[in-house]
Write a protein that holds these residues in place. Structure first.
Motif, PDB file in Angstrom:
ATOM      1  N   VAL A 320       0.832  -1.194   0.000  1.00  0.00           N
ATOM      2  CA  VAL A 320       0.000   0.000   0.000  1.00  0.00           C
ATOM      3  C   VAL A 320       0.874   1.255   0.000  1.00  0.00           C
ATOM      4  O   VAL A 320       0.652   2.193  -0.748  1.00  0.00           O
ATOM      5  N   TRP A 321       1.887   1.254   0.840  1.00  0.00           N
ATOM      6  CA  TRP A 321       2.802   2.385   0.930  1.00  0.00           C
ATOM      7  C   TRP A 321       4.124   1.985   0.289  1.00  0.00           C
ATOM      8  O   TRP A 321       4.595   0.874   0.471  1.00  0.00           O
ATOM      9  N   ASN A 322       4.707   2.899  -0.428  1.00  0.00           N
ATOM     10  CA  ASN A 322       5.926   2.522  -1.130  1.00  0.00           C
ATOM     11  C   ASN A 322       7.189   2.617  -0.290  1.00  0.00           C
ATOM     12  O   ASN A 322       8.103   1.859  -0.471  1.00  0.00           O
ATOM     13  N   TYR A 323       7.210   3.593   0.607  1.00  0.00           N
ATOM     14  CA  TYR A 323       8.435   3.794   1.377  1.00  0.00           C
ATOM     15  C   TYR A 323       8.201   3.545   2.863  1.00  0.00           C
ATOM     16  O   TYR A 323       7.196   3.984   3.410  1.00  0.00           O
ATOM     17  N   VAL A 324       9.140   2.885   3.467  1.00  0.00           N
ATOM     18  CA  VAL A 324       9.145   2.796   4.924  1.00  0.00           C
ATOM     19  C   VAL A 324      10.525   3.273   5.368  1.00  0.00           C
ATOM     20  O   VAL A 324      11.546   2.804   4.858  1.00  0.00           O
ATOM     21  N   PHE A 325      10.547   4.238   6.264  1.00  0.00           N
ATOM     22  CA  PHE A 325      11.825   4.786   6.732  1.00  0.00           C
ATOM     23  C   PHE A 325      12.050   4.406   8.192  1.00  0.00           C
ATOM     24  O   PHE A 325      11.138   4.542   9.012  1.00  0.00           O
ATOM     25  N   PHE A 326      13.255   3.946   8.465  1.00  0.00           N
ATOM     26  CA  PHE A 326      13.669   3.729   9.855  1.00  0.00           C
ATOM     27  C   PHE A 326      14.571   4.896  10.227  1.00  0.00           C
ATOM     28  O   PHE A 326      15.574   5.130   9.555  1.00  0.00           O
ATOM     29  N   ILE A 327      14.183   5.618  11.265  1.00  0.00           N
ATOM     30  CA  ILE A 327      14.957   6.797  11.643  1.00  0.00           C
ATOM     31  C   ILE A 327      15.364   6.702  13.110  1.00  0.00           C
ATOM     32  O   ILE A 327      14.534   6.386  13.974  1.00  0.00           O
ATOM     33  N   ASP A 328      16.641   6.956  13.375  1.00  0.00           N
ATOM     34  CA  ASP A 328      17.131   7.068  14.757  1.00  0.00           C
ATOM     35  C   ASP A 328      17.553   8.505  14.971  1.00  0.00           C
ATOM     36  O   ASP A 328      18.190   9.105  14.083  1.00  0.00           O
ATOM     37  N   PHE A 329      17.231   9.051  16.116  1.00  0.00           N
ATOM     38  CA  PHE A 329      17.682  10.413  16.409  1.00  0.00           C
ATOM     39  C   PHE A 329      17.936  10.575  17.896  1.00  0.00           C
ATOM     40  O   PHE A 329      17.482   9.772  18.720  1.00  0.00           O
ATOM     41  N   LYS A 330      18.675  11.634  18.220  1.00  0.00           N
ATOM     42  CA  LYS A 330      19.016  11.877  19.621  1.00  0.00           C
ATOM     43  C   LYS A 330      17.841  12.502  20.348  1.00  0.00           C
ATOM     44  O   LYS A 330      17.162  13.385  19.793  1.00  0.00           O
ATOM     45  N   GLY A 331      17.624  12.073  21.578  1.00  0.00           N
ATOM     46  CA  GLY A 331      16.537  12.617  22.385  1.00  0.00           C
ATOM     47  C   GLY A 331      15.546  11.529  22.777  1.00  0.00           C
ATOM     48  O   GLY A 331      15.549  10.432  22.192  1.00  0.00           O
ATOM     49  N   HIS A 332      14.723  11.859  23.770  1.00  0.00           N
ATOM     50  CA  HIS A 332      13.733  10.907  24.299  1.00  0.00           C
ATOM     51  C   HIS A 332      12.337  11.396  23.950  1.00  0.00           C
ATOM     52  O   HIS A 332      12.090  12.611  23.944  1.00  0.00           O
ATOM     53  N   ARG A 333      11.422  10.476  23.702  1.00  0.00           N
ATOM     54  CA  ARG A 333      10.065  10.866  23.281  1.00  0.00           C
ATOM     55  C   ARG A 333       9.343  11.726  24.329  1.00  0.00           C
ATOM     56  O   ARG A 333       8.395  12.420  24.009  1.00  0.00           O
ATOM     57  N   ASP A 334       9.772  11.680  25.593  1.00  0.00           N
ATOM     58  CA  ASP A 334       9.143  12.504  26.634  1.00  0.00           C
ATOM     59  C   ASP A 334       9.683  13.935  26.661  1.00  0.00           C
ATOM     60  O   ASP A 334       9.177  14.772  27.402  1.00  0.00           O
ATOM     61  N   GLU A 335      10.741  14.217  25.891  1.00  0.00           N
ATOM     62  CA  GLU A 335      11.249  15.604  25.829  1.00  0.00           C
ATOM     63  C   GLU A 335      10.295  16.411  24.954  1.00  0.00           C
ATOM     64  O   GLU A 335       9.913  15.944  23.868  1.00  0.00           O
ATOM     65  N   PRO A 336       9.942  17.638  25.391  1.00  0.00           N
ATOM     66  CA  PRO A 336       8.962  18.416  24.627  1.00  0.00           C
ATOM     67  C   PRO A 336       9.319  18.588  23.153  1.00  0.00           C
ATOM     68  O   PRO A 336       8.444  18.429  22.288  1.00  0.00           O
ATOM     69  N   LYS A 337      10.581  18.866  22.841  1.00  0.00           N
ATOM     70  CA  LYS A 337      10.865  19.117  21.423  1.00  0.00           C
ATOM     71  C   LYS A 337      10.782  17.827  20.589  1.00  0.00           C
ATOM     72  O   LYS A 337      10.385  17.865  19.425  1.00  0.00           O
ATOM     73  N   VAL A 338      11.084  16.706  21.206  1.00  0.00           N
ATOM     74  CA  VAL A 338      10.941  15.428  20.496  1.00  0.00           C
ATOM     75  C   VAL A 338       9.454  15.120  20.306  1.00  0.00           C
ATOM     76  O   VAL A 338       9.014  14.721  19.217  1.00  0.00           O
ATOM     77  N   ALA A 339       8.685  15.350  21.366  1.00  0.00           N
ATOM     78  CA  ALA A 339       7.235  15.100  21.269  1.00  0.00           C
ATOM     79  C   ALA A 339       6.629  15.966  20.159  1.00  0.00           C
ATOM     80  O   ALA A 339       5.774  15.495  19.392  1.00  0.00           O
TER      81      ALA A 339
END
Ligand code: PRE
Length: 363
Positions: A320-339
């Motif tokens: 159904v979708w052509n692209y799937v991206f795996f992304i790693d980045f610095k920061g935690h999901r509970d940090e406001p800017k990450v959220a």
């Protein structure tokens, strides 16, 4: 008695005294860990004993406090083992890894959890995932990328069909050796066994030293080491753990082409990990096949100044979708800017799943 022997005796007495002190302190620490277990159980009967964020903080603090003469990594390794033994008092941790015994993945599992963890070899990456999902083990360890050879596609693909979470990462320096048994005719080596990734990591060395030997790919380095035991004209490329397990000798050491050859492994489990202070987040995003897709996906990261550490594209398996991206980045999901970034990406994506926020590997 000479002066030196008096000094030696004195020094040894001092070491005995220090060892008694260390012994008492470790025992006191272990009792504390037992009390921690009671507190956790009182709060929740399904308490989770292993706390990756706390372990990362303990190790980072020790490294920061260390004044030598032992170097900080060495000191952290000692504390890694103390903590591993303390955790085993709370609950023996069972860890499945991509086997067989003697692989780099087992080495990574023990590096991350310490020697007190119970490590169980699995025949395939999917099996590691399945064991963790079924609750047969607490955690799993799978390879995800190598600095020379790139990503382990199979691991990424398995995440697409699984609800498993990433709880941690561990990076291992990979040293390959050319190994033989005591019956091998070292001057007559005509066949070399190894895992295809290891062959790729040692390609130049093999071309220079064994251009005519047949290269036989097998399912793991440990399997290669095992085969060599029975063939007088064969050698294996594998690491120290496999060499030790099968009692093989080194013909040549550290034959990897790149001096900083390393592999990153993921710790997978069923828990969300709180913030440790220095964290990473991994997500998988499906995007619609439209012009400007990649820009739309990455723009929020740039605007919020979030450091990307990895970006992989995999073909979507749903069609159904052509692209799937795996992304790693610095920061935690509970940090406001990450959220905030995750919210924006969610709006632009066909699908977004946070695989986990977890401490950046310490050791
Ligand atoms: O602090 C905790 O939660 C503990 O259980 C103690 C301790 C430790 O020995 O320091 C042990 C295991 C956990 O994974 C983290 C830390």
């Amino acid at each position: 008695m000479s002066d030196t022997s008096i000094n030696l005796d004195e020094l040894r007495q001092r070491i005995d005294q220090l060892d008694s002190d260390i012994l008492n302190l470790i025992s006191e620490r272990a009792s504390c860990a037992q009390q921690v277990a009671h507190v956790k159980l009182a709060e929740d009967k399904d308490a989770v004993f292993y706390r990756p964020e706390r372990e990362a903080q303990v190790l980072r603090r020790i490294m920061a406090l260390n004044k030598g003469p032992l170097d900080s990594e060495e000191m952290a390794r000692l504390f890694r083992e103390i903590m591993s033994a303390c955790l085993a008092l709370e609950q023996p941790v069972k860890v499945a890894y991509l086997g067989p015994e003697g692989t780099f993945t087992q080495q990574a599992a023990l590096k991350h959890f310490g020697e007190s963890a119970v490590s169980l070899p699995m025949a395939a990456i999917d099996e590691v995932f399945r064991e963790v999902e079924a609750g047969a083990v607490h955690y799993g360890v799978v390879p995800v990328e190598n600095s020379t050879e790139g990503v382990v596609n199979h691991t990424l693909d398995t995440f697409m069909d699984s609800s498993i979470k990433i709880c941690g990462e561990v990076v291992l320096r990979i040293h390959h050796h050319l190994l033989v048994s005591e019956t091998t005719r070292r001057d007559k080596v005509s066949r070399i066994y190894s895992h295809p990734q290891s062959f790729a990591q040692c390609r130049k060395w093999l071309d220079a030293h064994y251009p005519h030997a047949e290269r036989v790919p097998v399912s793991s380095n440990a399997e290669a080491a095992k085969l060599v035991k029975t063939e007088w004209h064969s050698a294996a490329i594998a690491g120290d753990m496999a060499a030790k397990l099968y009692g093989l000798d080194h013909i040549a050491e550290k034959i990897e082409d790149s001096p900083d050859n390393s592999t990153r492994f993921l710790i997978i489990g069923n828990q969300d990990v709180p913030m440790a202070g220095e964290d990473k987040t991994s997500i998988v995003v499906a995007m619609r096949n439209q012009p400007g897709t990649l820009h739309a996906l990455l723009e929020p990261f740039h605007r919020h100044q979030i450091d990307l550490t990895r970006l992989e594209t995999r073909p979507s398996r749903t069609g159904v979708w052509n692209y799937v991206f795996f992304i790693d980045f610095k920061g935690h999901r509970d940090e406001p800017k990450v959220a905030a970034v995750l919210e924006e990406v969610q709006l632009r994506a066909a699908d977004l799943r946070v695989l986990g926020s977890y401490p950046i590997g310490v050791l």
